[in-house]
Write a protein that holds these residues in place. Structure first.
Motif, PDB file in Angstrom:
ATOM      1  N   GLN A   1     -10.081  15.513   2.070  1.00  0.00           N
ATOM      2  CA  GLN A   1     -11.326  14.361   2.173  1.00  0.00           C
ATOM      3  C   GLN A   1     -10.692  13.091   2.088  1.00  0.00           C
ATOM      4  OE1 GLN A   1     -14.803  15.392   0.475  1.00  0.00           O
ATOM      5  NE2 GLN A   1     -15.628  13.535   0.654  1.00  0.00           N
ATOM      6  N   GLU A   2      -9.820  13.034   1.205  1.00  0.00           N
ATOM      7  CA  GLU A   2      -9.109  11.478   0.952  1.00  0.00           C
ATOM      8  C   GLU A   2      -8.251  11.058   2.180  1.00  0.00           C
ATOM      9  OE1 GLU A   2      -6.692  11.986  -2.658  1.00  0.00           O
ATOM     10  OE2 GLU A   2      -8.532  12.116  -3.735  1.00  0.00           O
ATOM     11  N   LYS A   3      -7.565  12.031   2.798  1.00  0.00           N
ATOM     12  CA  LYS A   3      -6.733  11.810   4.127  1.00  0.00           C
ATOM     13  C   LYS A   3      -7.631  11.546   5.201  1.00  0.00           C
ATOM     14  CE  LYS A   3      -3.059  14.755   2.080  1.00  0.00           C
ATOM     15  NZ  LYS A   3      -2.214  13.769   1.856  1.00  0.00           N
ATOM     16  N   GLY A   4      -9.069  11.752   4.946  1.00  0.00           N
ATOM     17  CA  GLY A   4      -9.874  11.487   6.480  1.00  0.00           C
ATOM     18  C   GLY A   4      -9.967  12.519   7.360  1.00  0.00           C
TER      19      GLY A   4
ATOM     20  N   MET B   1       0.810  -1.218  -0.091  1.00  0.00           N
ATOM     21  CA  MET B   1      -0.106   0.071  -0.010  1.00  0.00           C
ATOM     22  C   MET B   1       1.081   1.138  -0.024  1.00  0.00           C
ATOM     23  SD  MET B   1      -2.880   1.193   2.784  1.00  0.00           S
ATOM     24  CE  MET B   1      -4.058  -0.205   2.344  1.00  0.00           C
ATOM     25  N   GLU B   2       0.559   2.238  -0.957  1.00  0.00           N
ATOM     26  CA  GLU B   2       1.373   3.234  -0.881  1.00  0.00           C
ATOM     27  C   GLU B   2       1.205   4.407   0.262  1.00  0.00           C
ATOM     28  OE1 GLU B   2       1.665   7.456  -4.059  1.00  0.00           O
ATOM     29  OE2 GLU B   2       0.621   5.504  -4.667  1.00  0.00           O
ATOM     30  N   PRO B   3       2.280   4.395   1.003  1.00  0.00           N
ATOM     31  CA  PRO B   3       2.055   5.601   2.131  1.00  0.00           C
ATOM     32  C   PRO B   3       1.375   6.737   1.845  1.00  0.00           C
ATOM     33  CG  PRO B   3       4.249   5.639   1.462  1.00  0.00           C
ATOM     34  CD  PRO B   3       3.465   4.670   0.436  1.00  0.00           C
ATOM     35  N   MET B   4       0.573   7.363   2.850  1.00  0.00           N
ATOM     36  CA  MET B   4      -0.240   8.542   2.611  1.00  0.00           C
ATOM     37  C   MET B   4       0.874   9.865   2.435  1.00  0.00           C
ATOM     38  SD  MET B   4      -3.419  10.092   4.813  1.00  0.00           S
ATOM     39  CE  MET B   4      -4.453   8.711   4.792  1.00  0.00           C
ATOM     40  N   LYS B   5       0.506  10.742   1.539  1.00  0.00           N
ATOM     41  CA  LYS B   5       1.439  11.967   1.392  1.00  0.00           C
ATOM     42  C   LYS B   5       1.430  12.714   2.542  1.00  0.00           C
ATOM     43  CE  LYS B   5       2.090  11.446  -3.663  1.00  0.00           C
ATOM     44  NZ  LYS B   5       1.777  12.342  -4.792  1.00  0.00           N
ATOM     45  N   PRO B   6       2.185  13.538   3.233  1.00  0.00           N
ATOM     46  CA  PRO B   6       1.916  14.682   4.276  1.00  0.00           C
ATOM     47  C   PRO B   6       1.467  15.648   3.603  1.00  0.00           C
ATOM     48  CG  PRO B   6       4.157  14.416   3.410  1.00  0.00           C
ATOM     49  CD  PRO B   6       3.764  13.131   2.805  1.00  0.00           C
ATOM     50  N   LEU B   7       0.610  16.534   4.355  1.00  0.00           N
ATOM     51  CA  LEU B   7       0.014  17.692   4.104  1.00  0.00           C
ATOM     52  C   LEU B   7       0.966  18.749   3.556  1.00  0.00           C
ATOM     53  CD1 LEU B   7      -2.420  18.331   7.174  1.00  0.00           C
ATOM     54  CD2 LEU B   7      -3.114  17.113   4.931  1.00  0.00           C
ATOM     55  N   THR B   8       0.502  19.268   2.298  1.00  0.00           N
ATOM     56  CA  THR B   8       1.186  20.493   2.057  1.00  0.00           C
ATOM     57  C   THR B   8       1.055  21.519   2.809  1.00  0.00           C
ATOM     58  OG1 THR B   8      -0.459  21.396   0.792  1.00  0.00           O
ATOM     59  CG2 THR B   8       0.721  19.475  -0.103  1.00  0.00           C
ATOM     60  N   ASP B   9       2.046  22.560   2.696  1.00  0.00           N
ATOM     61  CA  ASP B   9       1.623  23.874   3.436  1.00  0.00           C
ATOM     62  C   ASP B   9       0.237  24.354   3.068  1.00  0.00           C
ATOM     63  OD1 ASP B   9       4.072  23.642   4.860  1.00  0.00           O
ATOM     64  OD2 ASP B   9       5.168  24.910   3.449  1.00  0.00           O
ATOM     65  N   LYS B  10      -0.188  24.482   1.924  1.00  0.00           N
ATOM     66  CA  LYS B  10      -1.413  24.887   1.372  1.00  0.00           C
ATOM     67  C   LYS B  10      -2.605  24.226   2.209  1.00  0.00           C
ATOM     68  CE  LYS B  10      -2.243  26.500  -2.758  1.00  0.00           C
ATOM     69  NZ  LYS B  10      -0.776  26.474  -2.897  1.00  0.00           N
ATOM     70  N   GLN B  11      -2.518  22.815   2.362  1.00  0.00           N
ATOM     71  CA  GLN B  11      -3.406  22.105   2.890  1.00  0.00           C
ATOM     72  C   GLN B  11      -3.505  22.249   4.486  1.00  0.00           C
ATOM     73  OE1 GLN B  11      -2.308  18.248   1.761  1.00  0.00           O
ATOM     74  NE2 GLN B  11      -3.072  18.651  -0.481  1.00  0.00           N
ATOM     75  N   LYS B  12      -2.304  22.545   5.065  1.00  0.00           N
ATOM     76  CA  LYS B  12      -2.428  22.826   6.484  1.00  0.00           C
ATOM     77  C   LYS B  12      -3.131  24.163   6.603  1.00  0.00           C
ATOM     78  CE  LYS B  12       1.978  20.429   7.437  1.00  0.00           C
ATOM     79  NZ  LYS B  12       3.458  20.654   7.886  1.00  0.00           N
ATOM     80  N   ASP B  13      -2.734  25.131   5.893  1.00  0.00           N
ATOM     81  CA  ASP B  13      -3.348  26.559   6.013  1.00  0.00           C
ATOM     82  C   ASP B  13      -4.757  26.572   5.907  1.00  0.00           C
ATOM     83  OD1 ASP B  13      -0.772  27.668   6.343  1.00  0.00           O
ATOM     84  OD2 ASP B  13      -0.512  28.425   4.252  1.00  0.00           O
ATOM     85  N   ILE B  14      -5.268  25.835   4.832  1.00  0.00           N
ATOM     86  CA  ILE B  14      -6.895  25.499   4.832  1.00  0.00           C
ATOM     87  C   ILE B  14      -7.434  24.891   5.966  1.00  0.00           C
ATOM     88  CG2 ILE B  14      -8.451  24.338   3.318  1.00  0.00           C
ATOM     89  CD1 ILE B  14      -6.700  24.631   0.791  1.00  0.00           C
ATOM     90  N   LEU B  15      -6.680  23.839   6.496  1.00  0.00           N
ATOM     91  CA  LEU B  15      -7.456  23.104   7.396  1.00  0.00           C
ATOM     92  C   LEU B  15      -7.517  24.096   8.856  1.00  0.00           C
ATOM     93  CD1 LEU B  15      -8.368  20.319   7.763  1.00  0.00           C
ATOM     94  CD2 LEU B  15      -6.051  19.714   8.804  1.00  0.00           C
TER      95      LEU B  15
END
Length: 214
Positions: free
Chosen positions: A54-57, A1-15
């Protein structure tokens, strides 16, 4: 199984923005809110990153709904809801009811931290129009949180109704013998003095919600 990619800086800012927005207002932001506040080039880029979150849950999203974002974690601070019942300006009376129950239909609601919960049934909010309280750091476009009470002390900031003129104003109150002085916090404006029987107190200010985008 491919490991989940870490959050990008943009995704962290959005969250972080989504969580802070929900904590502040009690409901999620729109796609456009996220774009503007996170300085993202387009709404399609926002949607792409929301899909990845959403894919990262970390959240769910109903794409057909304007504010259809739901975080998997609960907001850190529980909120109480306060009705914004109108605008306080000279010459513009606003509705206030005789009991502690509000009709919430057609009213905007403001989310406040639960440290106000002991006053919840007595709270309402008013948008401020004008600059009479500018030196008290209450400016045009801000929102004042009011406790519905007639019991106030000298120096309190209050919503005062001038009965003979059917006008409501936001001022500091001072009781002086048979009169009441309504004192602005603006050196360019004069105090208003009325007979005590001509003034009805509609509430006192307990907090200010600053509008930093004005």
């Amino acid at each position: 199984m491919e490991p989940m990619k870490p959050l990008t800086d943009k995704q962290k800012d959005i969250l972080i923005f989504i969580e802070e927005f929900i904590n502040d207002y009690g409901y999620p932001p729109t796609i456009r809110d996220i774009q503007n506040n996170c300085e993202i080039s387009s709404t399609s880029v926002v949607k792409y990153n929301l899909d990845r979150l959403q894919e990262k849950g970390l959240m769910t999203r109903e794409s057909e709904v304007s504010r259809g974002i739901n975080l998997k974690s609960e907001p850190k601070n529980p909120l109480i809801k306060v009705p914004v019942i109108g605008t306080i300006t000279a010459g513009e009376p606003f509705p206030l009811f005789d009991d502690n129950r509000w009709e919430y239909d057609d009213m905007d609601m403001l989310g406040l931290p639960d440290n106000f919960s002991y006053l919840e049934e007595k709270l309402y909010a008013l948008k401020v129009s004008g600059t009479s309280m500018i030196d008290a750091l209450i400016g045009d476009g801000d929102t004042v949180i009011m406790e519905k009470t007639k019991s106030v002390n000298n120096g309190d900031m209050v919503a005062a109704n001038v009965i003979s003129e059917n006008e409501t104003t936001l001022k500091r109150i001072y009781k002086e013998k048979e009169n009441i002085r309504l004192q602005p916090e603006n050196p360019l404006m004069k105090a208003l003095i009325y007979p005590s029987k001509n003034i009805s107190i509609l509430g006192r200010v307990v907090a200010v919600w600053r509008n930093l985008n004005k």
